[in-house]
Write a protein that holds these residues in place. Structure first.
Motif, PDB file in Angstrom:
ATOM      1  N   GLY A   1       0.764  -1.229   0.000  1.00  0.00           N
ATOM      2  CA  GLY A   1       0.000   0.000   0.000  1.00  0.00           C
ATOM      3  C   GLY A   1       0.794   1.278   0.000  1.00  0.00           C
ATOM      4  O   GLY A   1       2.016   1.285   0.186  1.00  0.00           O
ATOM      5  N   VAL A   2       0.041   2.350  -0.205  1.00  0.00           N
ATOM      6  CA  VAL A   2       0.521   3.722  -0.088  1.00  0.00           C
ATOM      7  C   VAL A   2      -0.460   4.434   0.829  1.00  0.00           C
ATOM      8  O   VAL A   2      -1.681   4.387   0.604  1.00  0.00           O
ATOM      9  CB  VAL A   2       0.570   4.433  -1.459  1.00  0.00           C
ATOM     10  CG1 VAL A   2       1.000   5.892  -1.295  1.00  0.00           C
ATOM     11  CG2 VAL A   2       1.478   3.704  -2.424  1.00  0.00           C
ATOM     12  N   TYR A   3       0.080   5.080   1.852  1.00  0.00           N
ATOM     13  CA  TYR A   3      -0.727   5.819   2.820  1.00  0.00           C
ATOM     14  C   TYR A   3      -0.889   7.239   2.309  1.00  0.00           C
ATOM     15  O   TYR A   3       0.017   8.049   2.397  1.00  0.00           O
ATOM     16  CB  TYR A   3      -0.007   5.765   4.170  1.00  0.00           C
ATOM     17  CG  TYR A   3      -0.722   6.351   5.353  1.00  0.00           C
ATOM     18  CD1 TYR A   3      -2.107   6.348   5.476  1.00  0.00           C
ATOM     19  CD2 TYR A   3       0.019   6.903   6.398  1.00  0.00           C
ATOM     20  CE1 TYR A   3      -2.734   6.870   6.586  1.00  0.00           C
ATOM     21  CE2 TYR A   3      -0.592   7.424   7.520  1.00  0.00           C
ATOM     22  CZ  TYR A   3      -1.975   7.413   7.603  1.00  0.00           C
ATOM     23  OH  TYR A   3      -2.590   7.938   8.719  1.00  0.00           O
ATOM     24  N   LYS A   4      -2.063   7.565   1.745  1.00  0.00           N
ATOM     25  CA  LYS A   4      -2.277   8.817   1.036  1.00  0.00           C
ATOM     26  C   LYS A   4      -2.810   9.946   1.903  1.00  0.00           C
ATOM     27  O   LYS A   4      -2.484  11.102   1.686  1.00  0.00           O
ATOM     28  CB  LYS A   4      -3.274   8.610  -0.117  1.00  0.00           C
ATOM     29  CG  LYS A   4      -2.845   7.573  -1.131  1.00  0.00           C
ATOM     30  CD  LYS A   4      -3.766   7.524  -2.332  1.00  0.00           C
ATOM     31  CE  LYS A   4      -5.206   7.228  -1.987  1.00  0.00           C
ATOM     32  NZ  LYS A   4      -6.060   7.048  -3.179  1.00  0.00           N
ATOM     33  N   LYS A   5      -3.697   9.628   2.842  1.00  0.00           N
ATOM     34  CA  LYS A   5      -4.365  10.662   3.632  1.00  0.00           C
ATOM     35  C   LYS A   5      -4.455  10.200   5.078  1.00  0.00           C
ATOM     36  O   LYS A   5      -4.980   9.124   5.349  1.00  0.00           O
ATOM     37  CB  LYS A   5      -5.759  10.932   3.072  1.00  0.00           C
ATOM     38  CG  LYS A   5      -6.495  12.034   3.793  1.00  0.00           C
ATOM     39  CD  LYS A   5      -7.851  12.282   3.171  1.00  0.00           C
ATOM     40  CE  LYS A   5      -8.598  13.327   3.989  1.00  0.00           C
ATOM     41  NZ  LYS A   5      -9.973  13.473   3.513  1.00  0.00           N
ATOM     42  N   GLY A   6      -3.942  11.013   5.997  1.00  0.00           N
ATOM     43  CA  GLY A   6      -3.900  10.654   7.411  1.00  0.00           C
ATOM     44  C   GLY A   6      -5.268  10.534   8.050  1.00  0.00           C
ATOM     45  O   GLY A   6      -6.261  11.063   7.559  1.00  0.00           O
ATOM     46  N   GLU A   7      -5.273   9.806   9.170  1.00  0.00           N
ATOM     47  CA  GLU A   7      -6.491   9.612   9.944  1.00  0.00           C
ATOM     48  C   GLU A   7      -6.214   9.945  11.398  1.00  0.00           C
ATOM     49  O   GLU A   7      -5.079   9.836  11.873  1.00  0.00           O
ATOM     50  CB  GLU A   7      -6.952   8.161   9.838  1.00  0.00           C
ATOM     51  CG  GLU A   7      -7.286   7.739   8.423  1.00  0.00           C
ATOM     52  CD  GLU A   7      -8.017   6.411   8.397  1.00  0.00           C
ATOM     53  OE1 GLU A   7      -9.064   6.318   9.056  1.00  0.00           O
ATOM     54  OE2 GLU A   7      -7.533   5.494   7.725  1.00  0.00           O
ATOM     55  N   ASP A   8      -7.256  10.342  12.128  1.00  0.00           N
ATOM     56  CA  ASP A   8      -7.112  10.663  13.544  1.00  0.00           C
ATOM     57  C   ASP A   8      -6.487   9.486  14.290  1.00  0.00           C
ATOM     58  O   ASP A   8      -6.891   8.338  14.113  1.00  0.00           O
ATOM     59  CB  ASP A   8      -8.475  10.976  14.165  1.00  0.00           C
ATOM     60  CG  ASP A   8      -9.048  12.301  13.679  1.00  0.00           C
ATOM     61  OD1 ASP A   8      -8.264  13.128  13.178  1.00  0.00           O
ATOM     62  OD2 ASP A   8     -10.271  12.487  13.815  1.00  0.00           O
ATOM     63  N   GLY A   9      -5.482   9.807  15.103  1.00  0.00           N
ATOM     64  CA  GLY A   9      -4.845   8.792  15.932  1.00  0.00           C
ATOM     65  C   GLY A   9      -3.793   7.968  15.225  1.00  0.00           C
ATOM     66  O   GLY A   9      -3.200   7.082  15.826  1.00  0.00           O
ATOM     67  N   LEU A  10      -3.567   8.240  13.937  1.00  0.00           N
ATOM     68  CA  LEU A  10      -2.561   7.505  13.175  1.00  0.00           C
ATOM     69  C   LEU A  10      -1.474   8.474  12.721  1.00  0.00           C
ATOM     70  O   LEU A  10      -1.671   9.686  12.737  1.00  0.00           O
ATOM     71  CB  LEU A  10      -3.208   6.816  11.968  1.00  0.00           C
ATOM     72  CG  LEU A  10      -4.233   5.735  12.290  1.00  0.00           C
ATOM     73  CD1 LEU A  10      -4.865   5.200  11.020  1.00  0.00           C
ATOM     74  CD2 LEU A  10      -3.618   4.611  13.111  1.00  0.00           C
ATOM     75  N   PRO A  11      -0.321   7.962  12.306  1.00  0.00           N
ATOM     76  CA  PRO A  11       0.749   8.847  11.848  1.00  0.00           C
ATOM     77  C   PRO A  11       0.309   9.728  10.670  1.00  0.00           C
ATOM     78  O   PRO A  11      -0.658   9.418   9.967  1.00  0.00           O
ATOM     79  CB  PRO A  11       1.853   7.878  11.401  1.00  0.00           C
ATOM     80  CG  PRO A  11       1.563   6.607  12.115  1.00  0.00           C
ATOM     81  CD  PRO A  11       0.069   6.549  12.258  1.00  0.00           C
ATOM     82  N   GLU A  12       1.049  10.794  10.455  1.00  0.00           N
ATOM     83  CA  GLU A  12       0.808  11.683   9.316  1.00  0.00           C
ATOM     84  C   GLU A  12       1.060  10.918   8.017  1.00  0.00           C
ATOM     85  O   GLU A  12       1.998  10.128   7.917  1.00  0.00           O
ATOM     86  CB  GLU A  12       1.760  12.879   9.406  1.00  0.00           C
ATOM     87  CG  GLU A  12       1.627  13.860   8.278  1.00  0.00           C
ATOM     88  CD  GLU A  12       2.653  14.981   8.357  1.00  0.00           C
ATOM     89  OE1 GLU A  12       2.841  15.643   7.323  1.00  0.00           O
ATOM     90  OE2 GLU A  12       3.259  15.181   9.426  1.00  0.00           O
TER      91      GLU A  12
END
Length: 132
Positions: free
Chosen positions: A83-94
């Motif tokens: 995967g690629v982490y595109k958009k952050g979520e609350d409580g998770l890394p940027e």
């Protein structure tokens, strides 16, 4: 189609980013049990989940292995999430478009030709470590 074939097609649609195809294989009262948090019940909530995931992550599954049982109502899948982490979520890394590989698995139930339950498992602390 058998339960195994339905689940295999479901994951083919996932890798093709064919969300409508995936939704065509699930029961209107689908029970989605994520790794973290409460279960989502119904196709409307599952659709919102897919939209959110598409916005935040770019994922492809590899090394797919499927297991079924004699009554052909339950199927397990083991795979690697690339995967690629595109958009952050609350409580998770940027999110900074970090890439990751993560082993995962899922358990699915099929009734009357539709997937009625999807339960997904992965190691969240390992994912956090890989994107941090």
């Amino acid at each position: 189609m058998t339960a195994l074939e339905i689940v295999q097609q479901y994951y083919t649609y996932f890798n093709d980013k064919n969300w409508q195809g995936m939704l065509s294989l699930v029961d209107p009262e689908i029970r989605h049990e994520p790794n973290q948090g409460d279960a989502r019940i119904g196709i409307e909530q599952f659709t919102k989940f897919l939209e959110h995931m598409d916005e935040s992550y770019e994922e492809t599954l590899t090394d797919l292995v499927f297991f079924s049982e004699p009554t052909q109502t339950r199927v397990a899948a083991e795979f690697v999430v690339n995967g690629v982490y595109k958009k952050g979520e609350d409580g998770l890394p940027e999110a900074r478009h970090q890439t990751y590989e993560l082993p995962a698995g899922a358990f699915l139930e099929v009734k009357d030709g539709k997937i009625t339950r999807v339960t997904t498992y992965y190691n969240l602390p390992l994912w956090i470590q890989r994107v941090s």
